[in-house]
Scaffold this active site. Structure first.
Site, PDB file in Angstrom:
ATOM      1  N   ASP A  99      -2.806  -1.219  10.629  1.00 16.49           N
ATOM      2  CA  ASP A  99      -2.932  -1.257   9.176  1.00 16.49           C
ATOM      3  C   ASP A  99      -3.559  -2.544   8.658  1.00 16.49           C
ATOM      4  O   ASP A  99      -3.882  -2.635   7.471  1.00 16.49           O
ATOM      5  CB  ASP A  99      -1.557  -1.088   8.518  1.00 16.49           C
ATOM      6  CG  ASP A  99      -1.040   0.335   8.578  1.00 16.49           C
ATOM      7  OD1 ASP A  99      -1.783   1.219   9.039  1.00 16.49           O
ATOM      8  OD2 ASP A  99       0.116   0.560   8.165  1.00 16.49           O
ATOM      9  N   LYS A 146       0.843  -1.204   0.000  1.00 16.83           N
ATOM     10  CA  LYS A 146       0.000   0.000   0.000  1.00 16.83           C
ATOM     11  C   LYS A 146       0.866   1.237   0.000  1.00 16.83           C
ATOM     12  O   LYS A 146       2.061   1.219   0.339  1.00 16.83           O
ATOM     13  CB  LYS A 146      -0.945   0.021   1.207  1.00 16.83           C
ATOM     14  CG  LYS A 146      -0.276  -0.024   2.586  1.00 16.83           C
ATOM     15  CD  LYS A 146       0.220   1.319   3.105  1.00 16.83           C
ATOM     16  CE  LYS A 146       0.771   1.206   4.528  1.00 16.83           C
ATOM     17  NZ  LYS A 146       1.483   2.439   4.986  1.00 16.83           N
TER      18      LYS A 146
END
Length: 291
Positions: A143, A17
């Site tokens: 996350d 990401k």
């Protein structure tokens, strides 16, 4: 992208990401910091191998991160947490094929854990929904939920309050400076801005909100990161992802990104990846027919 099966192993994508911006807006009574960010998933990342066991054991086939004990490894902890939550008696062997550099802010460890959760949920038939998997993921790290949900997202809180967001197609030149600074040290820095004014999605969409609260801290602290920013300034606007050292520049076409990559010094560890709104992991699940 599909899951791959080889000699009893199935292989699943664990995408990286980017944080397209990252602001810290305050600090909670429990010591955690409130933030705002946009998570952009990529079409590139690690790969997780899974092989089911009937004896209930969770076994790591080689370390996912050198020096991390099996009991502390996020992929092992993810599998055990899923077992406990779902009361599942099955086990698994887990293999991690690393491509995402540790400490780069690309989300490697969190994505690996999420892929284990999501893929084993399907393979074991435990039947937990997305919310339940995200809740387990949050126990492992802030996350993990975005990877468990599998969509690029606007995030608030400690990163767990997620709203799916559609982002225009983009390609990124990514650079790994090879520097790893513990996040706790960065949060102690006197140069870190912890009271940024909250913004709205519309502010980000207009292009007026960029930047990463950790950028000035890391550029001041680490010459290697400052050198990468200087190198990237010749091809576009460099940004930092997460609280790691990874840097990137955004482009509207793959061709433009590849041309920019070719201009960078050869000694940089740099490559191109595409942004995606939907995780390759979800695409792999769709092709299996087991969910």
């Amino acid at each position: 992208m599909t899951a791959v099966e080889v000699a009893g192993w199935s292989y699943w994508p664990a995408p990286a990401k980017l944080n397209l911006f990252l602001h810290i807006t305050g600090r909670r009574p429990d010591g955690y910091h409130e933030l705002q960010t946009v998570f952009r998933l990529l079409d590139w990342g690690d790969r997780i191998g899974l092989r089911l066991r009937e004896d209930g054991r969770i076994h790591r086939d080689g370390p996912s991160v050198p020096g991390v004990a099996e009991s502390e490894d996020l992929v092992v902890r993810a599998a055990i947490a899923l077992q406990v939550t779902s009361n599942c008696s099955q086990g698994a062997d887990i293999r991690v094929e690393k491509r995402i550099p540790a400490g780069g802010g690309f989300g490697g460890g969190s994505s690996d854990a999420a892929t284990v959760l999501v893929a084993l949920n399907a393979l074991w038939g435990t039947g937990l929904d997305e919310d339940a998997l995200a809740a387990i993921g949050l126990q492992l790290g802030a996350d993990v939920p975005v990877f468990a949900r599998g969509r690029s997202a606007w995030a608030e809180g400690v990163g767990e309050k997620l709203q799916s967001i559609h982002l225009p197609p983009a390609w990124y030149v990514l650079v790994d400076p090879g520097v790893h600074v513990p996040t706790a040290e960065l949060f102690r820095s006197p140069h870190l801005t912890r009271d940024a004014a909250p913004v709205k999605i519309a502010d980000f969409a207009s292009g007026t909100v960029l930047g990463n609260a950790f950028e000035p801290v890391l550029r001041r602290r680490e010459p290697a990161i400052e050198a990468v920013f200087q190198a990237l300034s010749g091809i576009g606007r460099a940004r930092l992802t997460g609280s790691g050292s990874g840097c990137f520049v955004e482009f509207t076409t793959r061709a433009a990104a590849e041309q920019a990559l070719a201009k960078l010094p050869k000694e940089l560890r740099a490559w191109v990846a595409a942004g995606v709104d939907r995780s390759p992991l979800l695409d792999a699940l769709d092709t299996t027919g087991i969910v």
